[in-house]
Motif scaffolding. Structure first.
Motif, short mmCIF file in Angstrom:
data_model
loop_
_atom_site.label_atom_id
_atom_site.label_comp_id
_atom_site.label_asym_id
_atom_site.label_seq_id
_atom_site.Cartn_x
_atom_site.Cartn_y
_atom_site.Cartn_z
N ALA A 30 6.59 -5.34 -8.14
CA ALA A 30 7.73 -4.94 -7.31
C ALA A 30 8.87 -5.95 -7.39
CB ALA A 30 7.27 -4.78 -5.86
N GLN A 341 3.68 1.31 -9.59
CA GLN A 341 4.97 2.00 -9.74
C GLN A 341 5.76 2.00 -8.44
OE1 GLN A 341 5.11 5.67 -12.13
NE2 GLN A 341 6.49 6.50 -10.59
N ARG A 342 6.53 0.96 -8.25
CA ARG A 342 7.44 0.82 -7.10
C ARG A 342 8.40 -0.31 -7.38
NH1 ARG A 342 2.48 -0.48 -5.93
NH2 ARG A 342 2.16 1.53 -4.95
N THR A 479 3.40 6.88 -0.80
CA THR A 479 2.40 5.98 -1.39
C THR A 479 1.02 6.24 -0.81
OG1 THR A 479 4.08 4.28 -1.75
CG2 THR A 479 1.79 3.56 -1.75
#
Length: 518
Positions: A30, A341-342, A479
């Motif tokens: 992130a 994935q963020r 999420t």
């Protein structure tokens, strides 16, 4: 049962470490994503880890542990402690000299390990700075390895297995600090991470030294002397420098080639991090526990017990790594998406990392099998033969990477790494069998095909269920919903695998209960 108890102790603590490691990598993804800062930091982190694997895990698991164990059993604590202190002095002087030389010539080393960085001055200079900060970590971890060898020879596995948890906790803390300070995808984020690595090294050293002191093994520095014992240690350790760190060597070679492609270093790093969960839980547990156990059996001239230990270790490895390998090949995309994935980690990064993960996973079982077969050589003080096999596997890795990289990029590097792992594992196994030091016993012959069948059944279930749950992995889903779908997918596959394993008699509930009570 004591062998399985050791596996469960080391594997359980390694699993906890890997969970914290995942938290660390989720935060890293992130904050830094897969950009140039991430590439520079991952090279800086990989470099001391390579030398740690060579100096520490390789040399001292292969040479120090068998020699120390024999002195402990044959000559008592006092003589064993003297031997450990002599080894400490030689190791400390050698590693410190290596670190000093590396700090002086770091630009040349970074240019060698990441040749692609030379075209980007900013990335190259940051990689040099970060590697200079992280490299003293090698001194701490080499001493940690020696203290861990002393503890493992005493059948004390908890403290050495718990030390990586400290690294992950420190890096989680510094990553949160970087995020709070607004250092997203900036050089400052990499600098904070590098200092975190250095601090964690000292924390791990203090922890394991305190545990060794509890055994009366608070080792003191002596003036280094090349006594006959130290000559023997060095003679065994030199091949072990390469042999024990084969996985890191292969990944390191992949990093060198991957530096020629933008973001490829980061893609391979994140894929490798996911691989480290099953590899760490099983491979490290076997490597740590089996070597001193096998050395004791051979010192007592108990060949049947030595053979049984290797067969049960291989069975344990297959039982846990085959299903993990199949799962990582069949459903890599949801795993990477939910984990990383963020923030700065994009959907394209998920796709590229997933491809690398599937390719790495094809070699997972081989990497762990290597941990089963290497102690068969090391316990007999033969480090030269495995070194020759390492040379062959590295040749496969380099040749395969160079052939495939121009066509499929970083995925070719991951495939070549898996092929290299299988080359090494098969050469080790075949040689042990030819020498009469290993054979499949009746229990393993009966259970191994059933483990393969259960893994295939689990893979089929995952392949069918993933499209059903695919809508819950859509980008507009929260999420929590994505994580819930991932949990359902994994638990369903695990349930199918467990059902087939229990139904086929590979594992009996009564034996499982006894192991858990132990």
């Amino acid at each position: 049962m004591s062998l399985y108890r050791g596996f469960l102790t080391v594997g359980g603590l390694t699993a906890i470490s890997r969970v914290f490691g995942f938290v660390r990598d989720v935060l890293l993804a992130a904050v830094m994503g897969t950009g140039w800062v991430a590439d520079a930091f991952f090279v800086a982190f990989r470099f001391p880890n390579l030398f740690r694997a060579l100096f520490a895990e390789g040399a001292f698991n292969s040479a120090f542990v068998p020699l120390f164990t024999k002195r402990l059993r044959g000559e008592g604590d006092v003589r064993a402690r003297e031997f450990a202190e002599e080894a400490l002095s030689i190791l400390l002087v050698g590693v410190t000299a290596t670190v000093i030389l590396a700090e002086i010539f770091m630009p040349y080393l970074v240019r060698a390990i990441a040749p692609g960085f030379s075209e980007d001055k900013q990335k190259f200079e940051l990689a040099v700075l970060l590697t200079r900060i992280t490299f003293p970590y090698l001194v701490c971890m080499s001493l940690v390895a020696l203290a861990a060898g002393v503890l493992n020879a005493h059948q004390k596995f908890r403290a050495p297995a718990a030390t990586p948890i400290l690294l992950n906790l420190v890096l989680i803390a510094v990553t949160l600090f970087a995020a709070a300070s607004g250092f997203r995808d900036q050089p400052e984020a990499g600098i904070v991470q590098a200092w975190g690595v250095a601090i964690a090294g000292f924390a791990q050293l203090l922890f394991v030294a305190w545990a060794a002191r509890g055994l009366g093994m608070d080792l003191r520095f002596r003036l280094p002397r090349l006594t006959p014992d130290m000559r023997r240690l060095v003679k065994l350790a030199v091949p072990g420098l390469i042999t024990g760190g084969i996985n890191q060597v292969n990944i390191f070679i992949g990093t060198m080639i991957a530096s020629l492609q933008a973001s490829a270093v980061s893609y391979l790093y994140y894929a490798d991090r996911v691989m480290q969960l099953p590899l760490g839980m099983v491979g490290i547990a076997i490597g740590v526990v089996l070597l001193p156990t096998l050395t004791r059996h051979l010192a007592d001239a108990d060949e049947p017990a030595a053979l049984a230990s290797q067969n049960r270790s291989l069975e344990f490895a297959l039982l846990l790594t085959l299903p993990a390998s199949v799962a990582l090949i069949v459903i890599p995309d949801p795993i990477i998406q939910v984990l990383f994935q963020r923030g700065s980690f994009t959907p394209e990064a998920t796709r590229q990392v997933s491809l690398a993960l599937a390719a790495y996973a094809a070699g997972l079982t081989a990497f762990v099998m290597t941990k089963v077969f290497l102690p068969g050589f090391f316990a007999r003080e033969d480090t030269a033969t495995p070194m020759r096999f390492v040379a062959a596997s590295v040749a496969v890795n380099v040749g395969g990477s160079l052939l495939m990289f121009p066509y499929i990029g970083h995925v070719g590097i991951a495939i070549a790494t898996s092929l290299s792992g299988w080359t090494n594992a098969l050469l080790l196994m075949i040689t042990l069998m030819r020498r009469g030091h290993f054979r499949f016993d009746d229990a393993l012959k009966r259970r191994a095909p059933r483990i393969v069948a259960a893994s295939v059944a689990m893979g089929g279930a995952l392949y069918w269920l993933e499209p059903v749950l695919d809508p819950y992995f859509a980008a507009d889903r929260s999420t929590m919903k994505q994580a819930g779908a991932m949990l359902l997918l994994v638990t369903s596959g695990a349930a199918v695998y467990a059902a087939v394993i229990l139904a086929s008699g590979v594992v009996r509930l009564s034996a499982l209960r006894r192991a858990m009570r132990a």
